[in-house]
Design a protein around this motif. Sequence first.
Motif, PDB file in Angstrom:
ATOM      1  N   GLY A  75     -10.362   2.441  -1.590  1.00 45.43           N
ATOM      2  CA  GLY A  75     -10.901   2.408  -2.339  1.00 45.43           C
ATOM      3  C   GLY A  75      -9.566   0.273  -2.535  1.00 45.43           C
ATOM      4  N   LEU A  76      -8.213   1.369  -2.849  1.00 46.38           N
ATOM      5  CA  LEU A  76      -7.743   0.253  -3.267  1.00 46.38           C
ATOM      6  C   LEU A  76      -6.996  -0.791  -1.824  1.00 46.38           C
ATOM      7  N   TYR A  77      -7.155   0.077  -0.940  1.00 47.29           N
ATOM      8  CA  TYR A  77      -7.079  -1.165   0.559  1.00 47.29           C
ATOM      9  C   TYR A  77      -7.819  -1.945   0.858  1.00 47.29           C
ATOM     10  N   PHE A  78      -9.061  -1.594   0.556  1.00 50.28           N
ATOM     11  CA  PHE A  78      -9.957  -2.302   0.932  1.00 50.28           C
ATOM     12  C   PHE A  78     -10.294  -3.655  -0.017  1.00 50.28           C
ATOM     13  N   MET A 107       0.894  -0.993  -0.151  1.00 56.16           N
ATOM     14  CA  MET A 107      -0.070   0.063  -0.046  1.00 56.16           C
ATOM     15  C   MET A 107       0.308   1.321  -0.025  1.00 56.16           C
ATOM     16  N   ILE A 108       1.825   0.680   0.417  1.00 56.85           N
ATOM     17  CA  ILE A 108       2.681   2.752   0.822  1.00 56.85           C
ATOM     18  C   ILE A 108       3.937   2.296  -0.795  1.00 56.85           C
ATOM     19  N   ALA A 109       3.603   1.583  -1.526  1.00 53.35           N
ATOM     20  CA  ALA A 109       4.910   1.910  -2.331  1.00 53.35           C
ATOM     21  C   ALA A 109       3.031   2.235  -3.465  1.00 53.35           C
ATOM     22  N   THR A 110       2.372   1.756  -3.207  1.00 49.39           N
ATOM     23  CA  THR A 110       0.993   2.718  -4.628  1.00 49.39           C
ATOM     24  C   THR A 110       0.199   3.372  -4.043  1.00 49.39           C
ATOM     25  N   ALA A 111       1.072   4.114  -2.545  1.00 53.14           N
ATOM     26  CA  ALA A 111       0.447   5.248  -2.476  1.00 53.14           C
ATOM     27  C   ALA A 111       1.578   6.134  -3.084  1.00 53.14           C
ATOM     28  N   VAL A 112       2.840   6.143  -2.884  1.00 53.85           N
ATOM     29  CA  VAL A 112       3.578   6.760  -3.500  1.00 53.85           C
ATOM     30  C   VAL A 112       4.168   6.869  -5.015  1.00 53.85           C
TER      31      VAL A 112
END
Length: 447
Positions: A161-164, A1-6
């Motif tokens: 949304g991506l997290y869930f 998730m951190i990588a995707t957020a970045v």
Amino acid sequence: MIATAVIMAVVFGIVFFVVQETVYQNLDSDLTYEAEKHTDEIKMLGDSIQFINKAEWAEIEHREIQVNPVFIQLFDKNGNLMDKSPNLNEDELPFRKQEQFGGYFNENLNKQAIRQIQIPIEQNGKIKGYVVAAMSLESSNMVLLKLRHVLIISYLLLLAGLYFISRYLAGRSIIPIRNIIETTNRITKNNLNERVNLPDHRDELFDLSSSINELLQRIENAIEKERQFTSDASHELRTPLASLRGTLEVLIRKPREQYVYEEKIRHSLSEIDRMTTIIEQLLLLARLDSKLNTSAFVSNKAISLPVSILIDEILSRHKQEISAKKIALDLSLEAEAMVPKYYANLILDNIINNAIKYSNKNSKLHIIVKIEPKGIVVIIKDEGLGIKKEDLEKLFHPFFRSDALNHKEIFGNGLGLSIAKKAADAMNAKLVVESELGVGTTATVTF
């Protein structure tokens, strides 16, 4: 998730700055056009710089409504105001000394953002003054502000949304792993027959489940062999103990003749010798099974001797049995090859001993030694009872004796070939046994 957020933040940032740069480029293009157009509409009288058609310009502005007005202003080379467009009224555009050679920059006019260009006016190669053109930045800033808000809100919504979605998909993908963990936690030595359910798809989890099931099968087989070994060992030791106990109980019931005592004592000693042999062979099997203890035999591997001498020593130890059965020896020692004494003695002694025990009277025992590309090959072939085809795969199991009930007169406990096989494995040798019932048995050892 951190990588995707970045990654998403970088992409959204790039989108915003690309749009911002495009907006500024369009404004700068319009400003450049307006500044250059009005440069041709000025006149210079000495040090004074004035617009030529300022009155006509003012009349046009009164007659037409300008949606996005352009502000023009003239400065001399020292930054003093010379003239300006009618739409500026009482306001003035700022002058920047650091932008003497042209440039774009943001300023404020009546507390409203404007985009401004400042280009020099040249005459005869000398700078006489500057034309400053400006346009409102309010609409552009509003577009950029809305874009920034849209990107931030979209970023947060997409991230949530991506997290869930990721949590849901990860939960589904972890279900097979949870099943594996639950199954392996339930398995103990009492229910080793339970297996992990294989997933429907042949992926990495399928391979993992299959590997775990294969491991459980090997463990189950090993424990089953251990149980069988313990049971067989107990039986083999219980038989001579029962015989010894029965003999001693008979002796103490009443006084007997001297020869009876001697006979029973000799029988008891033979049973003790039998137990001693079994125990020694069991200890040897245990040492060969243990890698730690097997490594202690490495020094014995360094002690080598010619295989012909080793075979001669083994045959000398069994000379009495060979003579009793009138077995003819057929030796074909084609090569004087060196073999490790300790392991080779264990292997060949047990095989030759079995060949002698199960050979028919007046038969031949063939022993061939030769060197092949794959190694030193020793072939021992008897003309004896032979082994049933279905028993060949069990031949190296401890305490296994093929058709033992029909050959009670042949002494043995079924440990010899087990020891030979373990010794062969310990020195990376290959032991293969082939047999035909009623014809004989051939054992091939490749060192």
